[in-house]
Design a protein around this motif. Sequence first.
Motif, mmCIF file in Angstrom:
data_model
loop_
_atom_site.group_PDB
_atom_site.id
_atom_site.type_symbol
_atom_site.label_atom_id
_atom_site.label_comp_id
_atom_site.label_asym_id
_atom_site.label_seq_id
_atom_site.Cartn_x
_atom_site.Cartn_y
_atom_site.Cartn_z
ATOM 1 N N GLY A 96 -9.450 14.771 -33.954
ATOM 2 C CA GLY A 96 -8.275 14.802 -33.109
ATOM 3 C C GLY A 96 -6.853 15.391 -33.352
ATOM 4 N N LEU A 97 -6.267 15.514 -34.297
ATOM 5 C CA LEU A 97 -4.941 14.686 -34.994
ATOM 6 C C LEU A 97 -3.821 16.056 -33.492
ATOM 7 C CD1 LEU A 97 -2.837 13.111 -36.091
ATOM 8 C CD2 LEU A 97 -3.495 14.506 -38.347
ATOM 9 N N ILE A 98 -4.694 17.366 -33.707
ATOM 10 C CA ILE A 98 -4.102 18.567 -33.305
ATOM 11 C C ILE A 98 -3.602 18.108 -31.697
ATOM 12 C CG2 ILE A 98 -6.135 19.466 -31.929
ATOM 13 C CD1 ILE A 98 -4.571 22.393 -33.112
ATOM 14 N N VAL A 99 -4.449 17.655 -31.333
ATOM 15 C CA VAL A 99 -4.270 16.988 -29.591
ATOM 16 C C VAL A 99 -3.364 15.869 -30.096
ATOM 17 C CG1 VAL A 99 -6.077 17.959 -28.424
ATOM 18 C CG2 VAL A 99 -6.195 15.455 -29.138
ATOM 19 N N ASN A 100 -2.735 14.718 -30.798
ATOM 20 C CA ASN A 100 -1.881 14.764 -30.656
ATOM 21 C C ASN A 100 -0.247 15.123 -31.190
ATOM 22 O OD1 ASN A 100 -2.678 11.687 -31.096
ATOM 23 N ND2 ASN A 100 -4.494 12.328 -31.594
ATOM 24 N N PHE A 101 -0.339 16.093 -31.933
ATOM 25 C CA PHE A 101 0.972 16.655 -32.551
ATOM 26 C C PHE A 101 0.882 17.510 -31.637
ATOM 27 C CE2 PHE A 101 1.558 16.399 -37.344
ATOM 28 C CZ PHE A 101 0.933 15.112 -37.011
ATOM 29 N N VAL A 102 1.049 18.882 -30.813
ATOM 30 C CA VAL A 102 1.182 19.500 -29.689
ATOM 31 C C VAL A 102 1.742 18.558 -28.887
ATOM 32 C CG1 VAL A 102 0.066 21.241 -28.383
ATOM 33 C CG2 VAL A 102 -0.445 20.821 -30.767
ATOM 34 N N PRO A 103 1.064 18.251 -28.093
ATOM 35 C CA PRO A 103 1.262 17.661 -26.927
ATOM 36 C C PRO A 103 3.331 16.358 -27.515
ATOM 37 C CG PRO A 103 -0.810 16.109 -27.239
ATOM 38 C CD PRO A 103 -0.551 17.491 -28.234
ATOM 39 N N ILE A 104 3.411 16.145 -28.510
ATOM 40 C CA ILE A 104 4.652 15.702 -28.412
ATOM 41 C C ILE A 104 5.537 16.781 -28.752
ATOM 42 C CG2 ILE A 104 5.574 14.793 -30.763
ATOM 43 C CD1 ILE A 104 3.231 13.348 -31.800
ATOM 44 N N VAL A 105 5.491 17.892 -29.462
ATOM 45 C CA VAL A 105 6.074 18.922 -29.289
ATOM 46 C C VAL A 105 6.244 19.462 -28.423
ATOM 47 C CG1 VAL A 105 6.372 21.407 -29.901
ATOM 48 C CG2 VAL A 105 6.043 19.483 -31.067
ATOM 49 N N LEU A 106 5.876 19.379 -26.990
ATOM 50 C CA LEU A 106 5.534 20.048 -25.575
ATOM 51 C C LEU A 106 6.513 18.873 -24.744
ATOM 52 C CD1 LEU A 106 2.167 21.412 -24.842
ATOM 53 C CD2 LEU A 106 3.775 22.428 -25.279
ATOM 54 N N ALA A 107 6.612 17.185 -24.576
ATOM 55 C CA ALA A 107 7.346 16.162 -24.186
ATOM 56 C C ALA A 107 8.009 16.488 -24.887
ATOM 57 C CB ALA A 107 6.580 15.174 -24.772
ATOM 58 N N GLY A 108 8.671 16.670 -26.237
ATOM 59 C CA GLY A 108 9.996 17.260 -26.421
ATOM 60 C C GLY A 108 10.446 18.281 -25.944
ATOM 61 N N THR A 109 10.199 19.374 -25.636
ATOM 62 C CA THR A 109 10.964 20.856 -24.986
ATOM 63 C C THR A 109 11.315 20.105 -23.481
ATOM 64 O OG1 THR A 109 9.337 21.954 -26.405
ATOM 65 C CG2 THR A 109 10.136 22.711 -24.562
ATOM 66 N N LEU A 110 10.462 19.486 -22.994
ATOM 67 C CA LEU A 110 10.535 18.934 -21.324
ATOM 68 C C LEU A 110 11.660 17.768 -21.697
ATOM 69 C CD1 LEU A 110 7.450 18.369 -19.851
ATOM 70 C CD2 LEU A 110 8.648 20.797 -19.132
ATOM 71 N N ARG A 111 11.929 17.400 -22.135
ATOM 72 C CA ARG A 111 13.491 16.414 -22.897
ATOM 73 C C ARG A 111 14.389 16.999 -23.075
ATOM 74 N NH1 ARG A 111 9.171 12.509 -23.364
ATOM 75 N NH2 ARG A 111 8.823 12.977 -25.689
ATOM 76 N N ALA A 112 14.087 17.781 -24.123
ATOM 77 C CA ALA A 112 15.295 18.770 -24.493
ATOM 78 C C ALA A 112 16.212 19.904 -23.064
ATOM 79 C CB ALA A 112 14.431 19.768 -25.294
ATOM 80 N N SER A 113 15.008 19.538 -21.653
ATOM 81 C CA SER A 113 15.734 20.976 -20.932
ATOM 82 C C SER A 113 16.471 19.305 -19.769
ATOM 83 C CB SER A 113 14.157 21.521 -20.313
ATOM 84 O OG SER A 113 13.417 20.789 -19.841
ATOM 85 N N GLY A 114 15.607 18.765 -19.414
ATOM 86 C CA GLY A 114 16.370 17.393 -19.075
ATOM 87 C C GLY A 114 15.676 17.077 -18.018
ATOM 88 N N ASN A 115 14.338 17.098 -18.440
ATOM 89 C CA ASN A 115 12.509 16.479 -17.621
ATOM 90 C C ASN A 115 12.236 15.826 -18.564
ATOM 91 O OD1 ASN A 115 11.247 16.364 -16.490
ATOM 92 N ND2 ASN A 115 9.937 18.181 -16.028
ATOM 93 N N ALA A 116 12.482 14.291 -18.409
ATOM 94 C CA ALA A 116 12.115 13.173 -19.120
ATOM 95 C C ALA A 116 10.743 12.353 -17.699
ATOM 96 C CB ALA A 116 12.882 12.247 -19.151
ATOM 97 N N LYS A 117 11.478 13.290 -16.211
ATOM 98 C CA LYS A 117 9.765 12.482 -15.544
ATOM 99 C C LYS A 117 8.610 12.571 -15.965
ATOM 100 C CE LYS A 117 8.963 12.259 -10.794
ATOM 101 N NZ LYS A 117 9.451 12.504 -9.781
ATOM 102 N N ASP A 118 8.324 14.225 -15.912
ATOM 103 C CA ASP A 118 7.177 14.670 -16.339
ATOM 104 C C ASP A 118 6.631 14.029 -17.816
ATOM 105 O OD1 ASP A 118 6.767 15.765 -13.485
ATOM 106 O OD2 ASP A 118 7.840 18.143 -14.490
ATOM 107 N N PRO A 119 7.209 14.406 -18.732
ATOM 108 C CA PRO A 119 5.588 13.873 -19.507
ATOM 109 C C PRO A 119 6.204 12.480 -19.917
ATOM 110 C CG PRO A 119 8.795 14.253 -20.194
ATOM 111 C CD PRO A 119 7.857 14.882 -19.185
ATOM 112 N N GLY A 120 6.537 11.835 -18.768
ATOM 113 C CA GLY A 120 6.633 10.129 -18.408
ATOM 114 C C GLY A 120 5.648 9.680 -18.080
ATOM 115 N N MET A 121 5.494 10.758 -16.834
ATOM 116 C CA MET A 121 4.434 10.219 -15.634
ATOM 117 C C MET A 121 2.782 10.706 -16.462
ATOM 118 S SD MET A 121 4.164 12.146 -12.446
ATOM 119 C CE MET A 121 4.158 13.626 -12.765
ATOM 120 N N TRP A 122 3.076 11.667 -17.389
ATOM 121 C CA TRP A 122 1.444 12.248 -17.578
ATOM 122 C C TRP A 122 1.338 11.676 -18.726
ATOM 123 C CZ3 TRP A 122 -1.650 15.313 -15.535
ATOM 124 C CH2 TRP A 122 -1.252 15.821 -13.930
ATOM 125 N N LEU A 123 2.025 10.855 -20.016
ATOM 126 C CA LEU A 123 1.636 9.874 -21.143
ATOM 127 C C LEU A 123 1.350 8.853 -20.026
ATOM 128 C CD1 LEU A 123 2.004 9.925 -24.059
ATOM 129 C CD2 LEU A 123 3.566 8.814 -23.483
#
Length: 394
Positions: A96-123
Amino acid sequence: AELAAIGFVFPVVLTLTHIGTGMDVGTMASVSPLIGRGANTEARKLVVDTLVLAILFSIFLTFVGLATMKPLFETLGVTADLLPMVEDYMVIWYWGLIVNFVPIVLAGTLRASGNAKDPGMWLTACALLNIALDPLFIFGLGPIEGMGIRGAAIATVIARTLYMLALFVIVARKAQLLDLSNYRVAGLLSSWKLNLSVTIPATVNNVIVPLTAVITTRILAHHGEDVIAGMGAATRVEAISTVFSLCVGISLAPFIGQNLGAGNMARIREGLRFSYRYATGVGLVFFVLLVGGRNIIASWFSEDPAITSVLSMYLLISGFSYIFQGLNIMATMALNALGRASLATLLTALRVLVFYAPLAYLLDGTSLGIPGVFGALTVAHALFAMIATTVAAQ
């Protein structure tokens, strides 16, 4: 016995998670300046290329992990009776390592855009789902048969998979930073080079950090399973206590990146000062709570006095270090975002490998024993927090 097995598993899982987090930092540091400059087309291309890198790398690590699993844990001091339980957990987790790595990058993308709320809420939702699924798969219910430690790993993979799918939708539709319709392979290597210029040193840094737990586990292994179980529980408490500083530290990286892209250095300095004050305040709160309630907290993990005494001792001796751990997190994130990731990695390597490891090993062989190992950890965090914050401020 299962708690002791988790004690051995946790440092390895944390190390691999930090490898993925290195890609997260690389994503934030490389994408946020593009967004700060308004270059959204280039940002979308970079995001897709980074996801390709994350998928390929996670597959590679899965097969490496499976091939090296037994010798790795034997080296860490896992006994023959614990090894089957460790393998039951890690086989599922590696697949299941792939489902650990891919969402980490997706969350980083959202935070890079200034959106820290959604990745935090879904985490948070992911963590709550994981907690709800744990007893279901560990102990069983109705048609679902209890699977023990394997069930805990399955619950984690299911929760992370749903988290990944949610982030895919948000990045594509809400942030509009994921577009495959006009994707071209051309420029893939250039994107990887840009991302890896931060990802590689950040990954090395993030691997070294949990090596603290691995080193401590290895040093203390000769004291017996009860000590390892207590240390494993202490490590999980520590992970919770530093998560608040880590959340702000992760948000600090895109904040600095966007302002760096816009050329606003005064705002960067202001944000860095705030992060230091925040880390100090949060660290003090946890110091008071964990030291004052250490015996109660220890009783939540086990009723065995041999285990609870180790956990209580760790919180008493290392509780004050949470302030310095928070400061180290802030300084490291700042250096990564400012393009000085290699310097951040050097400071971390000096703290863990050059200072802490030899000192802990030396003190374990003295009359101080286990308390000496925990004390070495606090001293290392304090000394290098002062050095890192001073360097980042310059």
